[in-house]
Design a protein around this motif. Structure first.
Motif, short mmCIF file in Angstrom:
data_model
loop_
_atom_site.label_atom_id
_atom_site.label_comp_id
_atom_site.label_asym_id
_atom_site.label_seq_id
_atom_site.Cartn_x
_atom_site.Cartn_y
_atom_site.Cartn_z
N SER A 198 0.76 -1.25 -0.19
CA SER A 198 -0.05 0.06 0.05
C SER A 198 0.74 1.16 0.07
N VAL A 199 1.92 1.18 0.70
CA VAL A 199 2.77 2.50 0.76
C VAL A 199 3.30 2.71 -0.37
N ALA A 200 3.83 1.38 -0.96
CA ALA A 200 4.54 1.62 -2.33
C ALA A 200 3.36 2.37 -3.50
N PHE A 201 2.31 1.39 -3.42
CA PHE A 201 1.41 2.19 -4.26
C PHE A 201 1.24 3.82 -4.26
N GLU A 202 1.12 4.04 -2.87
CA GLU A 202 0.75 5.63 -2.81
C GLU A 202 2.02 6.37 -3.22
N LYS A 203 3.23 6.11 -2.94
CA LYS A 203 4.52 6.69 -3.05
C LYS A 203 4.62 6.48 -4.73
N ALA A 204 4.05 5.68 -5.41
CA ALA A 204 3.98 5.80 -6.82
C ALA A 204 3.03 6.66 -7.27
N GLY A 205 2.22 7.16 -6.60
CA GLY A 205 1.11 8.00 -7.07
C GLY A 205 -0.35 7.12 -7.45
#
Ligand code: ARG
Length: 588
Positions: free
Chosen positions: A13-20
């Motif tokens: 989830s964190v990575a998805f958000e970081k990637a926008g």
């Protein structure tokens, strides 16, 4: 304790958000290609529409952000946009070590104060328990244990059938055989004898005889119906006989349920709900829910959205007699009053599913219960013989549960004849293994499905069977004995080291699924999920056992780690079989 899947979900989830990208797409599931990876996320495929991008590109962006994470041994993007994950050995062993120290191996207990009534067993007094009652007892017992394990306040109720025609039949037959008994003298004023005028063996002969006779003799049947009605109306001599029948039967039932390792918190009977009927019926009338149809009192329960015909629920027959429905509804009233449950689970033959649909609808419509109570019907399929027809004895009769138990135990004993064990240990083991064969053979199927009772397969020590699971536990027990004999001490806090090969990884991965398995088994009333878990864990352990040096390992730290891992597998497996209502012997 967080589940592995939840930990992964958070990272993704964190990575998805970081990637926008919205984290709602970061859903992690167990891989459906275990040969390629352990977990997967298909979110990029779903997100492609919203972001107008190629899924593989998005998957790559997410993966790039996680490439240096300690959680993963490998995380890759695969065409057309899957994210495949394999956790790192250190992450996995950390997880296992934590699990080992937690209560319930990290499986969270409920924080609610919920009370659950489980209605199972459903034996009828005066009729011997037969294999048809086996499934209810076995499945219900497991659902009860799973619910208790998760911290729910659970009440298991046997809900004995003690109020129907079977009693009238027995009274009638007794009257024919021994008309001189005081119970039949309407002018008798004294006390009735304490001793029953029959034994369980007598009842077992009387009931089938009377039942068969009544099918061919209309007069006799009428007599039995009248006797039933008189009993229900309170005729003293019949009530006394009925008490005797209950006493004799219950003592016998308790013995058999005991042998099955099935127990009940409550021994309530259908008759216990009778006092609640008059007010319930009055309320149904006053509320305008019930109406007279052809002399009978009924409640309509059909709904506009029905695709099949749901007949009205009959509450009173035209002669005023109550029915199975009436008792079940009154039992709901009783249970609400006595226990205020949030859930009532019925473990009953699925051929009663339409019946329960009517009862549930009627209970809601007539406001016996509100939306705060869940009524759940767990309908089970039929136990068939190898011919695909309901299980019968060789001569076509209904097999008694006790005979079945004895037969299976004997077969297991024969298999174990060559073992070097003393006689008592062999008998005890054969009993436990035999019971596991029967119960696991049942529980490992999804409850709603029919299954074939295959004694040879069920008693096999190999494959997905009860004896195989017990065998694995016994293997671990004897491994631990060897450890103790050699004076090897492995402290409780000894860590399990990160896996160095696939067989070690597989054991840990199987172990790590404990909490999600128990939760799912509870939520779906599905003991077969526990069976699947213990089978996969046993299988993984046995491979590990064959492919690794455990007690003989030259490296002391590795040896301690392997012993620790084996011990944990043993503890988890024993807990697992306990939730199924099985026990392992020390040797087999
Ligand atoms: N005694 C019934 C039978 O043998 C089963 C009872 C099931 N439970 C219930 N609440 N109706 O079919």
């Amino acid at each position: 304790m967080q589940k592995i899947i939840e930990i992964l979900q958070e990272e993704i989830s964190v990575a998805f958000e970081k990637a926008g990208y919205d984290k709602k797409y970061a859903k992690v599931t167990v891989s459906n290609r275990p040969d390629l990876c352990q977990y997967q996320c298909n979110g990029a495929l779903a997100a492609a529409k919203e972001y107008h991008k190629a899924p593989i590109q998005m998957a790559n962006e997410v993966v790039e952000l996680l490439e240096n994470s300690d959680t993963f041994l490998e995380i890759t993007a695969q065409m057309p946009g899957f994210i495949n994950m394999t956790v790192s050995p250190a992450f996995l062993s950390d997880y296992i070590n934590k699990m080992s120290g937690e209560e319930n191996f990290g499986c969270e207990k409920t924080k609610t104060e919920e009370t659950i009534v489980i209605d199972y067993g459903g034996a009828n007094v005066a009729k011997p328990l037969h294999v048809g009652h086996l499934r209810s007892a076995v499945i219900g017992e497991s659902i009860k244990r799973i619910s208790k394990y998760l911290g729910y306040h659970v009440i298991g109720d046997v809900h004995l059938g003690d109020w129907g025609l079977q009693i009238g039949l027995i009274i009638t037959e007794l009257k024919h055989r021994k008309p001189e008994l005081v119970y039949f003298d309407e002018n008798y004023e004294g006390e009735y004898p304490e001793e029953a005028p029959f034994t369980m063996a007598d009842l077992e002969e009387i009931y089938p005889y009377a039942s068969g006779y009544s099918k061919e003799h209309e007069d006799y049947k009428k007599e039995a119906q009248t006797a039933t009605a008189e009993l229900q109306a309170g005729r003293k001599g019949y009530l006394a006989l009925w008490q005797h029948i209950i006493h004799v039967s219950v003592a016998d039932l308790k013995k058999i349920y005991d042998k099955l390792n099935v127990s009940f918190d409550l021994w309530k009977k259908e008759s216990d709900a009778q006092p609640y009927i008059p007010k319930m019926v009055q309320d149904m009338k006053d509320g305008g829910y019930a109406h007279i149809d052809d002399g009978a009192l009924v409640v309509d329960v059909k709904e506009e959205t029905d695709t099949k015909e749901i007949p009205p629920c009959m509450i009173l027959k035209s002669n005023g007699a109550t029915l199975y429905n009436t008792t079940d509804l009154a039992t709901i009233v009783e249970r609400r009053k006595l226990f205020d449950p949030q859930k009532i689970i019925y473990v009953v033959d699925k051929r009663q599913s339409l019946y329960f649909e009517q009862v549930f609808r009627c209970a809601r419509k007539t406001k016996i219960i509100g939306s705060d109570v869940d009524l759940i019907f767990v309908g089970f399929g039929t136990m068939n013989g190898k011919d695909g027809k309901p299980f019968k004895t060789r001569d076509g009769g209904v097999l008694r549960l006790e005979t079945l138990l004895a037969d299976v135990t004997k077969q297991v004993e024969e298999k174990m004849a060559e073992r070097d064990m003393d006689e008592t240990a062999r008998k005890d083991a054969a009993q436990k293994v035999g019971l596991a064969a029967i119960k696991y053979g049942d529980l490992s199927n999804q409850a709603s499905k029919d299954y074939v009772f295959d004694i040879d397969r069920f008693t096999s020590f190999e494959g997905n069977t009860g004896p195989y699971i017990l065998y694995t536990i016994v293997r671990i027990k004897s491994l631990m004995n060897k450890v103790a004999e050699q004076g090897i001490v492995v402290d409780e806090n000894t860590p399990v080291l990160p896996a160095a090969n696939k067989s070690q990884t597989d054991v840990m991965l199987a172990l790590s699924k404990w909490s999600e398995t128990v939760e799912a088994a509870f939520a779906e009333q599905a003991p077969h999920k526990i069976c699947q878990f213990v089978y996969e864990l046993s299988d993984a352990f046995n491979k590990f056992y064959h492919e690794n040096k455990i007690v003989t390992n030259e490296d002391d730290t590795v040896r301690a780690s392997h012993i620790q891992l084996s011990r944990l597998v043993g503890r988890v497996l024993e807990t697992g079989i306990d939730l199924l209502g099985l026990e392992a012997p020390d040797k087999m």
